[in-house]
Write an enzyme that holds these catalytic residues in place. Structure first.
Site, PDB file in Angstrom:
ATOM      1  N   ASP A  31     -51.144 -64.704  11.142  1.00  0.00           N
ATOM      2  CA  ASP A  31     -51.880 -63.548  10.615  1.00  0.00           C
ATOM      3  C   ASP A  31     -52.148 -62.505  11.693  1.00  0.00           C
ATOM      4  OD1 ASP A  31     -51.864 -64.988   8.352  1.00  0.00           O
ATOM      5  OD2 ASP A  31     -54.049 -65.181   8.130  1.00  0.00           O
ATOM      6  N   ASP A  35     -51.440 -58.556  11.598  1.00  0.00           N
ATOM      7  CA  ASP A  35     -52.490 -57.542  11.772  1.00  0.00           C
ATOM      8  C   ASP A  35     -52.110 -56.557  12.874  1.00  0.00           C
ATOM      9  OD1 ASP A  35     -53.817 -58.876   9.816  1.00  0.00           O
ATOM     10  OD2 ASP A  35     -55.250 -59.870  11.150  1.00  0.00           O
ATOM     11  N   SER A  80     -47.209 -59.933 -27.873  1.00  0.00           N
ATOM     12  CA  SER A  80     -47.737 -61.237 -27.501  1.00  0.00           C
ATOM     13  C   SER A  80     -46.701 -62.288 -27.926  1.00  0.00           C
ATOM     14  CB  SER A  80     -49.065 -61.412 -28.220  1.00  0.00           C
ATOM     15  OG  SER A  80     -49.573 -62.671 -27.943  1.00  0.00           O
ATOM     16  N   LEU A  81     -47.011 -63.557 -27.737  1.00  0.00           N
ATOM     17  CA  LEU A  81     -46.033 -64.590 -28.067  1.00  0.00           C
ATOM     18  C   LEU A  81     -46.578 -65.548 -29.112  1.00  0.00           C
ATOM     19  CD1 LEU A  81     -44.816 -65.587 -24.487  1.00  0.00           C
ATOM     20  CD2 LEU A  81     -43.583 -64.207 -26.161  1.00  0.00           C
ATOM     21  N   GLU A 116     -39.983 -70.529 -18.221  1.00  0.00           N
ATOM     22  CA  GLU A 116     -40.797 -70.050 -17.100  1.00  0.00           C
ATOM     23  C   GLU A 116     -42.201 -70.617 -17.254  1.00  0.00           C
ATOM     24  OE1 GLU A 116     -40.944 -65.837 -17.618  1.00  0.00           O
ATOM     25  OE2 GLU A 116     -38.782 -65.641 -17.478  1.00  0.00           O
ATOM     26  N   LYS A 118     -46.040 -70.374 -17.704  1.00  0.00           N
ATOM     27  CA  LYS A 118     -46.883 -69.360 -18.316  1.00  0.00           C
ATOM     28  C   LYS A 118     -48.103 -69.172 -17.410  1.00  0.00           C
ATOM     29  CE  LYS A 118     -48.877 -68.204 -22.828  1.00  0.00           C
ATOM     30  NZ  LYS A 118     -50.055 -67.591 -22.306  1.00  0.00           N
ATOM     31  N   ARG A 139     -52.484 -54.466 -20.340  1.00  0.00           N
ATOM     32  CA  ARG A 139     -51.899 -54.577 -21.666  1.00  0.00           C
ATOM     33  C   ARG A 139     -52.789 -53.917 -22.717  1.00  0.00           C
ATOM     34  NH1 ARG A 139     -52.368 -58.096 -26.016  1.00  0.00           N
ATOM     35  NH2 ARG A 139     -50.470 -58.286 -27.218  1.00  0.00           N
ATOM     36  N   GLU A 175     -47.596 -60.705 -14.869  1.00  0.00           N
ATOM     37  CA  GLU A 175     -48.949 -61.222 -14.934  1.00  0.00           C
ATOM     38  C   GLU A 175     -49.620 -61.068 -13.566  1.00  0.00           C
ATOM     39  OE1 GLU A 175     -49.083 -62.193 -18.009  1.00  0.00           O
ATOM     40  OE2 GLU A 175     -50.892 -63.396 -18.222  1.00  0.00           O
ATOM     41  N   TYR A 227     -41.937 -60.762 -15.023  1.00  0.00           N
ATOM     42  CA  TYR A 227     -40.967 -61.517 -15.824  1.00  0.00           C
ATOM     43  C   TYR A 227     -40.214 -60.674 -16.837  1.00  0.00           C
ATOM     44  CZ  TYR A 227     -45.413 -61.707 -18.362  1.00  0.00           C
ATOM     45  OH  TYR A 227     -46.603 -61.389 -18.938  1.00  0.00           O
ATOM     46  N   LYS A 309     -37.585 -68.460 -23.358  1.00  0.00           N
ATOM     47  CA  LYS A 309     -36.946 -67.210 -23.776  1.00  0.00           C
ATOM     48  C   LYS A 309     -35.448 -67.426 -23.931  1.00  0.00           C
ATOM     49  CE  LYS A 309     -40.334 -64.863 -20.936  1.00  0.00           C
ATOM     50  NZ  LYS A 309     -40.640 -64.021 -19.781  1.00  0.00           N
ATOM     51  N   LYS A 333     -47.783 -74.400 -25.320  1.00  0.00           N
ATOM     52  CA  LYS A 333     -49.088 -74.613 -24.692  1.00  0.00           C
ATOM     53  C   LYS A 333     -49.253 -76.082 -24.330  1.00  0.00           C
ATOM     54  CE  LYS A 333     -50.961 -70.463 -25.196  1.00  0.00           C
ATOM     55  NZ  LYS A 333     -52.235 -70.209 -25.789  1.00  0.00           N
ATOM     56  N   CYS A 427     -84.507 -70.701 -40.055  1.00  0.00           N
ATOM     57  CA  CYS A 427     -83.776 -70.040 -38.967  1.00  0.00           C
ATOM     58  C   CYS A 427     -84.535 -70.249 -37.646  1.00  0.00           C
ATOM     59  CB  CYS A 427     -83.643 -68.543 -39.253  1.00  0.00           C
ATOM     60  SG  CYS A 427     -82.987 -67.617 -37.851  1.00  0.00           S
ATOM     61  N   CYS A 430     -86.035 -66.540 -36.506  1.00  0.00           N
ATOM     62  CA  CYS A 430     -87.011 -65.747 -37.261  1.00  0.00           C
ATOM     63  C   CYS A 430     -87.790 -66.581 -38.273  1.00  0.00           C
ATOM     64  CB  CYS A 430     -86.316 -64.578 -37.954  1.00  0.00           C
ATOM     65  SG  CYS A 430     -85.289 -65.082 -39.345  1.00  0.00           S
ATOM     66  N   CYS A 445     -78.707 -67.157 -42.508  1.00  0.00           N
ATOM     67  CA  CYS A 445     -80.041 -66.583 -42.460  1.00  0.00           C
ATOM     68  C   CYS A 445     -79.906 -65.221 -43.127  1.00  0.00           C
ATOM     69  CB  CYS A 445     -80.513 -66.415 -41.018  1.00  0.00           C
ATOM     70  SG  CYS A 445     -82.002 -65.427 -40.884  1.00  0.00           S
ATOM     71  N   CYS A 450     -83.436 -60.293 -38.633  1.00  0.00           N
ATOM     72  CA  CYS A 450     -83.548 -61.450 -37.737  1.00  0.00           C
ATOM     73  C   CYS A 450     -83.053 -61.034 -36.350  1.00  0.00           C
ATOM     74  CB  CYS A 450     -82.695 -62.593 -38.279  1.00  0.00           C
ATOM     75  SG  CYS A 450     -82.517 -63.952 -37.115  1.00  0.00           S
TER      76      CYS A 450
HETATM   77  S1  IVH Z   1     -43.209 -63.011 -21.777  1.00  0.00           S
HETATM   78  C1  IVH Z   1     -42.258 -60.129 -25.131  1.00  0.00           C
HETATM   79  N1  IVH Z   1     -43.514 -64.665 -19.745  1.00  0.00           N
HETATM   80  O1  IVH Z   1     -48.630 -64.879 -22.032  1.00  0.00           O
HETATM   81  C2  IVH Z   1     -42.544 -61.202 -24.156  1.00  0.00           C
HETATM   82  N2  IVH Z   1     -45.463 -63.900 -20.873  1.00  0.00           N
HETATM   83  O2  IVH Z   1     -49.256 -65.656 -24.771  1.00  0.00           O
HETATM   84  C3  IVH Z   1     -43.806 -60.948 -23.413  1.00  0.00           C
HETATM   85  N3  IVH Z   1     -47.551 -64.725 -19.922  1.00  0.00           N
HETATM   86  O3  IVH Z   1     -48.924 -61.599 -23.266  1.00  0.00           O
HETATM   87  C4  IVH Z   1     -44.374 -62.063 -22.675  1.00  0.00           C
HETATM   88  N4  IVH Z   1     -46.661 -65.895 -18.296  1.00  0.00           N
HETATM   89  O4  IVH Z   1     -49.554 -62.039 -20.780  1.00  0.00           O
HETATM   90  C5  IVH Z   1     -44.122 -63.948 -20.710  1.00  0.00           C
HETATM   91  N5  IVH Z   1     -43.630 -66.079 -17.915  1.00  0.00           N
HETATM   92  C6  IVH Z   1     -44.243 -65.371 -18.861  1.00  0.00           C
HETATM   93  C7  IVH Z   1     -45.643 -65.337 -18.989  1.00  0.00           C
HETATM   94  C8  IVH Z   1     -46.217 -64.597 -20.027  1.00  0.00           C
HETATM   95  C9  IVH Z   1     -47.791 -65.509 -18.870  1.00  0.00           C
HETATM   96  C10 IVH Z   1     -48.594 -64.167 -20.823  1.00  0.00           C
HETATM   97  C11 IVH Z   1     -48.397 -62.716 -21.198  1.00  0.00           C
HETATM   98  C12 IVH Z   1     -48.308 -62.719 -22.706  1.00  0.00           C
HETATM   99  C13 IVH Z   1     -49.007 -63.991 -23.057  1.00  0.00           C
HETATM  100  C14 IVH Z   1     -48.569 -64.503 -24.420  1.00  0.00           C
END
Ligand code: IVH
Length: 590
Positions: A31, A35, A80-81, A116, A118, A139, A175, A227, A309, A333, A427, A430, A445, A450
């Protein structure tokens, strides 16, 4: 060597070491040497201000941002996914993809995917023009986000300038996250100074990104992984207004797979989480997800699953998206983590619509990276069906951002004196008689004034999705109610900065010491400014903010479009409301 040459060499060298340290997690020099390089560069730049450029590593931390972040519209929505929770869900996804890609003459038997990790952070879109980082945006709701460029610039994993030839204009998405070690350090510091702790690294990262002081953001040491690449469709010449498309049909010699995209991002100096793998068919995917279920704990950051993907970009284009999700990707998940702890007692919570729901007060236990002392019990029926009793040892579980829940009692360990739980008849806030549910399972309630309902109602009113009054959260709302300053939503608009500044709150530190604190003049002025700003919100936000049962964001928008003003909505008959598109009898009645 000329100063200009030395400066250029230093910048290259510093970027190289930033990459080693922050992207590859493999520092090459101590480091102190790093620096020293930074110091030499800063000195040279100070002596030759004409050579200073915005992409210099000395320019990561800028001055304070104005009172709020600007809203930006994403060139293409940030989707989103869809989620998968089991191997069966993965198989169903693979089948949908194979079917979607099969034609009358050709059945697709096996698809190549990229898996990948998450990253459990917050998604961010970075715009580069001529290789220079010009914008970083959150986002937000997927369509509109917040411009947080000054904060993004402080993240050392993110290059201020890309390496090598790059498209004139491009956007990368990924991310931003807080490494676990940084999270623990920050919480230790907060605990020591009596500040409330962050619940988990993701919340801490989100809170950090919305800070107006880039110097503070820099100290938090956020990380980032990219990503996704979004570029203008070839052969259009990039103009600032050219639309951006995800995965455009690749020009000759250009990226054709996601794996290529990831490699390309790396070649430009962008951080890419290195454990991604190409998976040939379902079995490979299942193996990858299984492998990382435990292995993820050895990583220095939180992951809550695996993102899968379709690798081939042309196939992705063919699969397309639904209104919410791409059909070519899914988030697997990891299963919720479970622990056993003592259920001390069962209390009830009164929600904004008066719904009274039981929750468990637990002996604090650490689950999936956060300490849990409360968990939802859903409704009295659920408590009865699972026969959960005060004093029981119970299994609690938590998955990622999901509210922790009580799975059920460990019957073998039930204390002899444990008695079945009964829903209170009044309640707790109240004292109003609680109405047992008729057709619903929800007790209510019915007292509209309240204080508990008022509390939740005001929290909803001020929330980001509704009137978006920053700073008016749970604790300030509680203080306003306790001080008698606010009895309904309208009272918010008569508040003065002086009234707010004088409010006090107390919190208990981990060592048991109680700390009294006032909101202070500066914060009070900020909140008043936010309340004032909310006067100019579009009508639908106000309609939604009122918290009328069944009226969500969408129906609030529809009503506002149809009636144009609050008096017109208020005056409309049930019949008139019902003749509005998408508004059925239940909504109209509510
Ligand atoms: S791809 C259209 N890849 O998870 C595809 N998302 O639950 C867009 N996330 O909104 C997302 N790691 O914020 C992708 N390797 C990864 C990710 C990832 C985390 C998040 C991302 C997304 C959310 C969906």
């Amino acid at each position: 060597m000329q100063p200009a040459q030395r400066i250029a060499a230093l910048r290259r060298e510093i970027r190289h070491h930033e990459e080693c340290y922050y992207v590859l997690d493999a520092p090459e020099i101590p480091d102190a040497d790093f620096d020293a390089l930074m110091l030499e560069l800063a000195r040279l730049e100070a002596a030759h201000p004409e050579l200073l450029t915005a992409d210099s590593p000395t320019q990561r931390v800028g001055g304070r941002v104005d009172s709020a972040f600007a809203t930006v519209t994403h060139a293409e929505p940030m989707l989103s996914l869809d989620n998968a929770y089991s191997d069966e869900d993965l198989a169903a996804f693979d089948e949908r993809v194979r079917k979607g890609l099969s034609t009358a003459t050709e059945t697709v038997e096996r698809v190549t995917y990229v898996a990948e990790l998450k990253i459990d952070g917050l998604s961010m879109a970075l715009t580069y023009e001529d290789g220079l980082l010009v914008r970083g945006a959150t986002r937000g709701d997927g369509v509109h986000g917040e411009e947080v460029t000054a904060n993004v610039r402080t993240i050392r994993a993110i290059p201020l300038r890309l390496d090598g030839p790059v498209p004139a204009r491009l956007e990368v998405r990924g991310e931003v996250y807080l490494p676990r070690a940084s999270f623990e350090r920050i919480n230790q510091e907060r605990g020591a100074s009596g500040e409330p702790l962050f619940a988990n690294p993701r919340n801490a990262a989100a809170g950090t990104m919305r800070h107006l002081e880039p110097a503070l953001v820099a100290r938090r040491r956020l990380g980032a992984f990219m990503y996704q690449l979004v570029v203008p469709p070839p052969p259009a010449v990039a103009g600032t207004d050219a639309p951006l498309f995800d995965a455009p049909p690749p020009p000759e010699g250009d990226t054709t797979t996601h794996a290529d995209t990831l490699r390309r991002l790396v070649s430009w100096g962008l951080p890419v989480e290195p454990h991604w793998r190409r998976c040939d068919g379902l079995d490979d995917l299942v193996a990858f997800c299984g492998e990382w279920r435990e292995r993820r704990r050895s990583l220095p950051f939180d992951t809550d699953g695996v993102v899968i993907k379709v690798d081939d970009l042309a196939s992705r284009a063919r699969l397309g998206t639904t209104s919410k999700f791409p059909r070519w990707a899914i988030a697997f998940k990891f299963p919720a983590e479970q622990k056993i702890t003592r259920l001390l007692r069962i209390e009830v919570n009164v929600g904004r619509t008066g719904a009274v729901t039981p929750f468990a007060v637990l002996d604090p236990v650490s689950v999936a990276g956060s300490t849990i002392s409360m968990a939802t019990l859903h409704n009295p029926e659920d408590v009865a069906r699972k026969d959960i009793r005060a004093g029981d040892w119970v299994v609690v579980e938590k998955a990622g951002d999901v509210i922790p829940r009580v799975v059920g009692p460990v019957l073998e360990r039930r204390p002899a004196d444990a008695v079945p739980w009964q829903m209170p008849t009044a309640c707790p806030r109240c004292g109003a008689v609680l109405q047992p549910p008729e057709d619903e399972v929800v007790w209510r309630c019915e007292n509209t004034s309240c204080p508990a309902r008022l509390q939740r109602g005001l929290e909803h009113f001020a929330s980001r999705a509704a009137m978006n009054i920053e700073g008016l959260g749970e604790s300030l709302v509680a203080q306003l109610i306790a001080a008698g300053l606010v009895r309904d939503y309208a009272d918010l608009y008569a508040l003065t900065a002086d009234q707010l500044a004088a409010l006090t709150s107390s919190s208990t530190r981990s060592d048991g010491k109680v700390i009294e604190r006032t909101l202070g003049v500066k914060n009070a002025a900020k909140v008043i400014g936010q309340i004032d700003r909310s006067r100019t919100n579009p009508l639908w936000r106000l309609v939604f903010a009122l918290g009328i049962r069944h009226i969500g964001e969408r129906s609030a928008q529809v009503l506002s479009q149809a009636f144009h003003s609050m008096p017109a909505i208020a005056a409309a008959s049930e019949g008139a409301l019902q003749s509005t598109p998408e508004i059925g009898p239940v909504l109209a009645h509510a």
